[in-house]
Write a protein that holds these residues in place. Structure first.
Motif, PDB file in Angstrom:
ATOM      1  N   ARG A 144      -1.902   4.612  -0.163  1.00 32.54           N
ATOM      2  CA  ARG A 144      -0.660   3.614   0.109  1.00 32.54           C
ATOM      3  C   ARG A 144       0.516   4.303   0.593  1.00 32.54           C
ATOM      4  O   ARG A 144       1.368   3.943   1.602  1.00 32.54           O
ATOM      5  N   ALA A 145       0.925   5.176  -0.072  1.00 35.99           N
ATOM      6  CA  ALA A 145       2.205   5.824   0.241  1.00 35.99           C
ATOM      7  C   ALA A 145       2.080   6.703   1.280  1.00 35.99           C
ATOM      8  O   ALA A 145       3.151   6.662   2.160  1.00 35.99           O
ATOM      9  N   ALA A 146       0.873   7.013   1.926  1.00 33.74           N
ATOM     10  CA  ALA A 146       0.541   7.557   3.162  1.00 33.74           C
ATOM     11  C   ALA A 146       0.578   6.646   4.295  1.00 33.74           C
ATOM     12  O   ALA A 146       0.326   6.866   5.522  1.00 33.74           O
ATOM     13  N   GLY A 147       0.602   5.312   3.935  1.00 37.40           N
ATOM     14  CA  GLY A 147       0.448   4.218   5.051  1.00 37.40           C
ATOM     15  C   GLY A 147      -0.589   3.375   5.060  1.00 37.40           C
ATOM     16  O   GLY A 147      -0.826   2.833   6.228  1.00 37.40           O
ATOM     17  N   PHE A 148      -1.678   3.901   4.211  1.00 33.46           N
ATOM     18  CA  PHE A 148      -2.974   3.266   4.313  1.00 33.46           C
ATOM     19  C   PHE A 148      -3.082   2.124   3.507  1.00 33.46           C
ATOM     20  O   PHE A 148      -2.670   1.848   2.109  1.00 33.46           O
ATOM     21  N   GLU A 149      -3.912   1.023   3.792  1.00 32.98           N
ATOM     22  CA  GLU A 149      -4.166  -0.215   3.160  1.00 32.98           C
ATOM     23  C   GLU A 149      -5.765  -0.288   3.020  1.00 32.98           C
ATOM     24  O   GLU A 149      -6.341  -0.130   4.035  1.00 32.98           O
ATOM     25  N   LEU A 150      -6.312  -0.932   2.063  1.00 31.53           N
ATOM     26  CA  LEU A 150      -7.780  -1.319   2.139  1.00 31.53           C
ATOM     27  C   LEU A 150      -7.884  -2.404   3.179  1.00 31.53           C
ATOM     28  O   LEU A 150      -7.117  -3.380   3.497  1.00 31.53           O
ATOM     29  N   PRO A 151      -9.020  -2.448   3.666  1.00 31.83           N
ATOM     30  CA  PRO A 151      -9.356  -3.547   4.758  1.00 31.83           C
ATOM     31  C   PRO A 151      -9.584  -4.940   3.876  1.00 31.83           C
ATOM     32  O   PRO A 151      -9.721  -5.009   2.959  1.00 31.83           O
ATOM     33  N   PRO A 152      -9.262  -5.996   5.014  1.00 30.80           N
ATOM     34  CA  PRO A 152      -9.387  -7.298   4.451  1.00 30.80           C
ATOM     35  C   PRO A 152     -10.788  -7.520   3.614  1.00 30.80           C
ATOM     36  O   PRO A 152     -11.876  -7.047   4.378  1.00 30.80           O
TER      37      PRO A 152
END
Length: 330
Positions: A144-152
């Motif tokens: 998440r710190a790298a800018g990634f989030e889990l898909p819905p």
């Protein structure tokens, strides 16, 4: 977007990186850098486009020699991946900085990791804290710190691609007596007693292990269990665990594999590492003295005569824990 995710430990560690990898994969292609000891798990993770194997001299145990040609070779390999960002996932006692240096030499423009040590220009995004949370959540925070989030719709649990259907017909309980670190394993005699006690409680018991553990599984299975030692690949073991009522296992890769397929775990957990970080990330019952003298030592061999943290656990406790878990799944 191409992301290099590095997790250089064993199969269990790689499985715990799964949610972080899925978050990165939601934004593009993921190349997973792992050691040979984690490659079996890497092949089962959703979201991985390519696996690159490298036994890192400051992570692997036993550690290979550090040689200039090998270092030059891994830098060239990393350069050829052409990653836009690298996410380094480490345990709380490991430093990401040596690998960060190699990634910078390879020209990776953005490197993200958690580091308590000052990284200088080696990290573009640095997480300074070291939260006392389950390892899967700790890794996901780096992604998440790298800018990634889990898909819905992704709940952040462990997951693998669908495993093959097992040849064994249920219901059954799996006992996995081995562990990659001896201090984290219940003694063979205690495991054998548990198999007998489970059989007396009317459970069919399958005993699993790797190709180098066949003497152990034969002893543990005895006359009351089914010895499957050395007879399953890692993917086939996943299928076997997925159909089990419960799995009895120490703090080792198959515990996390069971969690990834939603099967509850009776976790025989030695406190040489903290359970709050490394216990199965799913339904489980924790057995073992978590306040034993070996607590937090990270010992590979038990430093206390008699291995009391685990060997004071009884077969009856295991039977009770299995009874509590049957039917509890994710």
């Amino acid at each position: 977007m191409r992301t290099l995710v590095a997790r250089l430990d064993n199969d269990g560690d790689v499985l715990l990186a799964g949610p972080a990898i899925r978050a990165a994969a939601h934004a593009g292609e993921v190349v997973l850098l792992c050691g040979h000891s984690g490659a079996q798990a890497a092949a089962l993770l959703p979201g991985v486009h390519r696996v690159v194997r490298w036994d890192c001299p400051w992570i692997a145990n036993p550690a290979p020699e550090v040689r200039t040609p090998d270092v030059e070779g891994i830098v060239a390999l990393l350069k050829g991946i052409r990653a836009d960002v690298a996410v380094i996932l480490t345990s709380f006692h490991q430093s990401p900085l040596p690998l960060a240096l190699l990634l910078k030499l390879a020209g990776v423009p953005k490197v993200v990791a958690r580091s308590t040590d000052y990284p200088g220009s080696l990290l573009d995004v640095r997480l300074r804290d070291d939260p006392d949370v389950p390892e899967a959540e700790r890794a996901l925070e780096v992604a998440r710190a790298a800018g990634f989030e889990l898909p819905p719709g992704d709940d952040g649990r462990l997951a693998i691609i669908p495993p093959p259907e097992p040849a064994e017909i249920g219901p059954y309980v799996v006992v996995h007596p081995g562990a990659s670190v001896p201090a984290r394993a219940w003694s063979p005699d205690r495991c054998a007693e548990a198999v007998t006690a489970l059989a007396e409680a009317r459970h069919r018991v399958l005993v699993t292990g790797g190709p180098n553990e066949t003497d152990l599984t034969r002893h543990v299975a005895g006359a009351d269990g089914v010895d499957l030692g050395g007879r399953t690949t890692f993917a086939e073991l996943a299928g076997l665990l997925a159909r089990a009522d419960a799995v009895v296992v120490g703090n080792t890769g198959p515990a996390h594999l069971a969690a990834a397929v939603g099967t509850p775990v009776v976790s025989l957990f030695s406190p040489v590492v903290p359970a709050r970080r490394w216990a199965p990330y799913g339904p489980h019952v924790l057995l073992g003295d978590q306040d034993a003298p070996c607590r937090g030592s990270r010992a590979r061999e038990c430093p206390v005569p008699g291995h009391p943290c685990l060997d004071r656990v009884t077969a009856d406790q295991v039977v009770t824990a299995v009874a509590d878990l049957v039917g509890v799944r994710t």
